[in-house]
Write a protein that holds these residues in place. Structure first.
Motif, PDB file in Angstrom:
ATOM      1  N   GLY A 155       0.765  -1.237   0.000  1.00  0.00           N
ATOM      2  CA  GLY A 155       0.000   0.000   0.000  1.00  0.00           C
ATOM      3  C   GLY A 155       0.796   1.286   0.000  1.00  0.00           C
ATOM      4  N   LEU A 156       2.081   1.221  -0.293  1.00  0.00           N
ATOM      5  CA  LEU A 156       2.895   2.433  -0.299  1.00  0.00           C
ATOM      6  C   LEU A 156       2.355   3.469  -1.285  1.00  0.00           C
ATOM      7  N   LEU A 157       2.047   3.021  -2.484  1.00  0.00           N
ATOM      8  CA  LEU A 157       1.545   3.938  -3.496  1.00  0.00           C
ATOM      9  C   LEU A 157       0.090   4.306  -3.231  1.00  0.00           C
ATOM     10  N   SER A 158      -0.696   3.364  -2.763  1.00  0.00           N
ATOM     11  CA  SER A 158      -2.095   3.642  -2.444  1.00  0.00           C
ATOM     12  C   SER A 158      -2.211   4.794  -1.460  1.00  0.00           C
ATOM     13  N   VAL A 159      -1.368   4.774  -0.441  1.00  0.00           N
ATOM     14  CA  VAL A 159      -1.388   5.824   0.579  1.00  0.00           C
ATOM     15  C   VAL A 159      -1.013   7.171  -0.023  1.00  0.00           C
ATOM     16  N   LYS A 160      -0.022   7.164  -0.900  1.00  0.00           N
ATOM     17  CA  LYS A 160       0.386   8.434  -1.531  1.00  0.00           C
ATOM     18  C   LYS A 160      -0.745   9.007  -2.388  1.00  0.00           C
ATOM     19  N   PHE A 161      -1.471   8.145  -3.101  1.00  0.00           N
ATOM     20  CA  PHE A 161      -2.622   8.612  -3.867  1.00  0.00           C
ATOM     21  C   PHE A 161      -3.702   9.173  -2.932  1.00  0.00           C
ATOM     22  N   ALA A 162      -3.948   8.462  -1.833  1.00  0.00           N
ATOM     23  CA  ALA A 162      -4.982   8.902  -0.894  1.00  0.00           C
ATOM     24  C   ALA A 162      -4.626  10.245  -0.268  1.00  0.00           C
ATOM     25  N   LYS A 163      -3.355  10.475  -0.018  1.00  0.00           N
ATOM     26  CA  LYS A 163      -2.937  11.759   0.544  1.00  0.00           C
ATOM     27  C   LYS A 163      -3.166  12.910  -0.432  1.00  0.00           C
ATOM     28  N   LYS A 164      -3.288  12.579  -1.718  1.00  0.00           N
ATOM     29  CA  LYS A 164      -3.605  13.584  -2.732  1.00  0.00           C
ATOM     30  C   LYS A 164      -5.118  13.794  -2.867  1.00  0.00           C
ATOM     31  N   GLY A 165      -5.878  13.070  -2.061  1.00  0.00           N
ATOM     32  CA  GLY A 165      -7.326  13.226  -2.087  1.00  0.00           C
ATOM     33  C   GLY A 165      -8.066  12.221  -2.928  1.00  0.00           C
ATOM     34  N   ALA A 166      -7.358  11.222  -3.474  1.00  0.00           N
ATOM     35  CA  ALA A 166      -8.017  10.204  -4.290  1.00  0.00           C
ATOM     36  C   ALA A 166      -8.760   9.208  -3.407  1.00  0.00           C
ATOM     37  N   ARG A 167      -9.789   8.630  -3.966  1.00  0.00           N
ATOM     38  CA  ARG A 167     -10.514   7.540  -3.312  1.00  0.00           C
ATOM     39  C   ARG A 167      -9.984   6.238  -3.904  1.00  0.00           C
ATOM     40  N   THR A 212      -8.944   2.184  -4.237  1.00  0.00           N
ATOM     41  CA  THR A 212      -9.172   0.764  -3.994  1.00  0.00           C
ATOM     42  C   THR A 212      -7.903   0.021  -4.378  1.00  0.00           C
ATOM     43  N   GLY A 213      -7.270  -0.617  -3.414  1.00  0.00           N
ATOM     44  CA  GLY A 213      -6.065  -1.398  -3.672  1.00  0.00           C
ATOM     45  C   GLY A 213      -6.418  -2.860  -3.895  1.00  0.00           C
ATOM     46  N   VAL A 214      -5.784  -3.475  -4.885  1.00  0.00           N
ATOM     47  CA  VAL A 214      -6.052  -4.874  -5.232  1.00  0.00           C
ATOM     48  C   VAL A 214      -4.726  -5.628  -5.264  1.00  0.00           C
ATOM     49  N   ASP A 215      -4.691  -6.775  -4.615  1.00  0.00           N
ATOM     50  CA  ASP A 215      -3.470  -7.584  -4.636  1.00  0.00           C
ATOM     51  C   ASP A 215      -3.839  -9.039  -4.399  1.00  0.00           C
ATOM     52  N   LEU A 216      -2.962  -9.938  -4.827  1.00  0.00           N
ATOM     53  CA  LEU A 216      -3.186 -11.369  -4.649  1.00  0.00           C
ATOM     54  C   LEU A 216      -2.795 -11.847  -3.260  1.00  0.00           C
ATOM     55  N   SER A 217      -1.890 -11.119  -2.589  1.00  0.00           N
ATOM     56  CA  SER A 217      -1.320 -11.571  -1.321  1.00  0.00           C
ATOM     57  C   SER A 217      -2.081 -11.020  -0.126  1.00  0.00           C
ATOM     58  N   ALA A 218      -2.651 -11.895   0.672  1.00  0.00           N
ATOM     59  CA  ALA A 218      -3.327 -11.483   1.895  1.00  0.00           C
ATOM     60  C   ALA A 218      -2.350 -10.842   2.882  1.00  0.00           C
ATOM     61  N   ASP A 219      -1.115 -11.324   2.897  1.00  0.00           N
ATOM     62  CA  ASP A 219      -0.115 -10.782   3.817  1.00  0.00           C
ATOM     63  C   ASP A 219       0.258  -9.355   3.449  1.00  0.00           C
ATOM     64  N   MET A 220       0.427  -9.094   2.155  1.00  0.00           N
ATOM     65  CA  MET A 220       0.699  -7.738   1.700  1.00  0.00           C
ATOM     66  C   MET A 220      -0.473  -6.816   2.047  1.00  0.00           C
ATOM     67  N   LEU A 221      -1.682  -7.280   1.793  1.00  0.00           N
ATOM     68  CA  LEU A 221      -2.865  -6.459   2.034  1.00  0.00           C
ATOM     69  C   LEU A 221      -3.057  -6.163   3.522  1.00  0.00           C
ATOM     70  N   ALA A 222      -2.679  -7.098   4.380  1.00  0.00           N
ATOM     71  CA  ALA A 222      -2.788  -6.852   5.823  1.00  0.00           C
ATOM     72  C   ALA A 222      -1.886  -5.692   6.236  1.00  0.00           C
ATOM     73  N   LEU A 265      -9.124   3.785   2.900  1.00  0.00           N
ATOM     74  CA  LEU A 265      -8.857   3.055   1.665  1.00  0.00           C
ATOM     75  C   LEU A 265      -9.551   1.706   1.711  1.00  0.00           C
ATOM     76  N   SER A 266      -9.880   1.184   0.542  1.00  0.00           N
ATOM     77  CA  SER A 266     -10.456  -0.149   0.438  1.00  0.00           C
ATOM     78  C   SER A 266      -9.420  -1.087  -0.170  1.00  0.00           C
ATOM     79  N   PHE A 267      -9.380  -2.324   0.310  1.00  0.00           N
ATOM     80  CA  PHE A 267      -8.434  -3.302  -0.230  1.00  0.00           C
ATOM     81  C   PHE A 267      -9.166  -4.600  -0.536  1.00  0.00           C
ATOM     82  N   LEU A 268      -8.838  -5.175  -1.704  1.00  0.00           N
ATOM     83  CA  LEU A 268      -9.456  -6.404  -2.162  1.00  0.00           C
ATOM     84  C   LEU A 268      -8.386  -7.425  -2.523  1.00  0.00           C
ATOM     85  N   GLN A 269      -8.601  -8.678  -2.148  1.00  0.00           N
ATOM     86  CA  GLN A 269      -7.682  -9.753  -2.519  1.00  0.00           C
ATOM     87  C   GLN A 269      -8.224 -10.443  -3.764  1.00  0.00           C
ATOM     88  N   GLN A 270      -7.583 -10.174  -4.906  1.00  0.00           N
ATOM     89  CA  GLN A 270      -8.005 -10.744  -6.186  1.00  0.00           C
ATOM     90  C   GLN A 270      -6.809 -10.857  -7.115  1.00  0.00           C
TER      91      GLN A 270
END
Length: 246
Positions: free
Chosen positions: A48-60, A62-72, A85-90
């Protein structure tokens, strides 16, 4: 997800410390415009490093990744910063989200983990369906020069005093593909090192193939550039960026 990937998620951020994530934010703003209020898909979001940077710019986001450990780790990072932020495992080729989104990003060669051409096309088609009309897709991949030449110069070694690894590569079964075997050594508080091993398989395609696949999915190509600069790809470019619009 195997146990070793759990260990890998824990050291991922430290290993990616030299990635210019802020540059990715700039490129997204160049492609999409102001991110404030925009709905963004961060596909292959990792921790979520990039997701957070986008969110700090005011974006809404949704992060998507295959790894449950990364998403945690990503979810904990967002929570610690009080970001919604929203996160989905897919898997990205099976992307199922409630759009429409203004933009989608697949950063840091995450797409190269999708090995079959038909699955890359399906990934593009799923993203196309999730975007609003005029929505933008921005992603990067390894160049064929990197997979066929640079990666074949292994072994590679790394040691920052806390984490060390030995990275051995071999040519994959398909054209422009690579097997990576990594042995990690992580120093514990008692000074002893814990070892874990990773095996990764990535595949890339030449630039014209990505253009064909994007076009087949319905996208119009807006820009192709290389190595974090607004310059066309060259023979020895290592990372190729694509900007496409629905």
């Amino acid at each position: 997800m195997n146990e070793s990937y759990t260990h890998f998620a824990a050291v991922y951020d430290e290993l990616m410390d030299d990635i210019p994530y802020d540059r990715y934010v700039e490129m997204a703003e160049d492609a999409i415009g102001s991110l404030y209020g925009k709905r963004l898909l961060d596909i292959g979001c990792g921790t979520g490093l990039l997701s957070v940077k986008f969110a700090k710019k005011g974006a809404r986001v949704t992060g998507v990744d295959l790894s449950a450990d990364m998403l945690a780790i990503a979810a904990e990072r967002a929570k610690s910063l009080s970001l919604d932020l929203s996160f989905l495992q897919q898997p990205m080729q099976e992307l199922t989200v409630a759009g429409p989104y203004d933009g989608a990003i697949i950063s840091i060669d995450s797409l190269n983990y999708v090995k079959k051409r038909e699955d890359v096309i399906q990934t593009f088609q799923r993203i196309y369906d999730a975007l609003e009309d005029g929505g933008t897709l921005l992603f990067d991949v390894h160049s064929t020069y990197k997979t066929d030449v640079i990666f074949m110069e292994s072994p590679f070694v790394f040691d920052n005093g806390r984490i060390a690894y030995i990275w051995q590569t071999d040519e994959g079964d398909e054209e422009h593909s690579i097997y990576s075997e990594l042995a990690f050594f992580v120093r514990n508080e008692n000074g002893l090192y814990r070892r874990f091993d990773e095996v990764h398989y990535q595949r890339t395609f030449d630039t014209y193939s990505y253009v064909d696949m994007l076009t087949e999915a319905g996208f119009a190509i807006e820009r192709i550039f290389a190595d974090w600069e607004d310059e066309p790809p060259r023979e020895e470019s290592e990372r190729i960026f694509f900007q496409a619009r629905k």
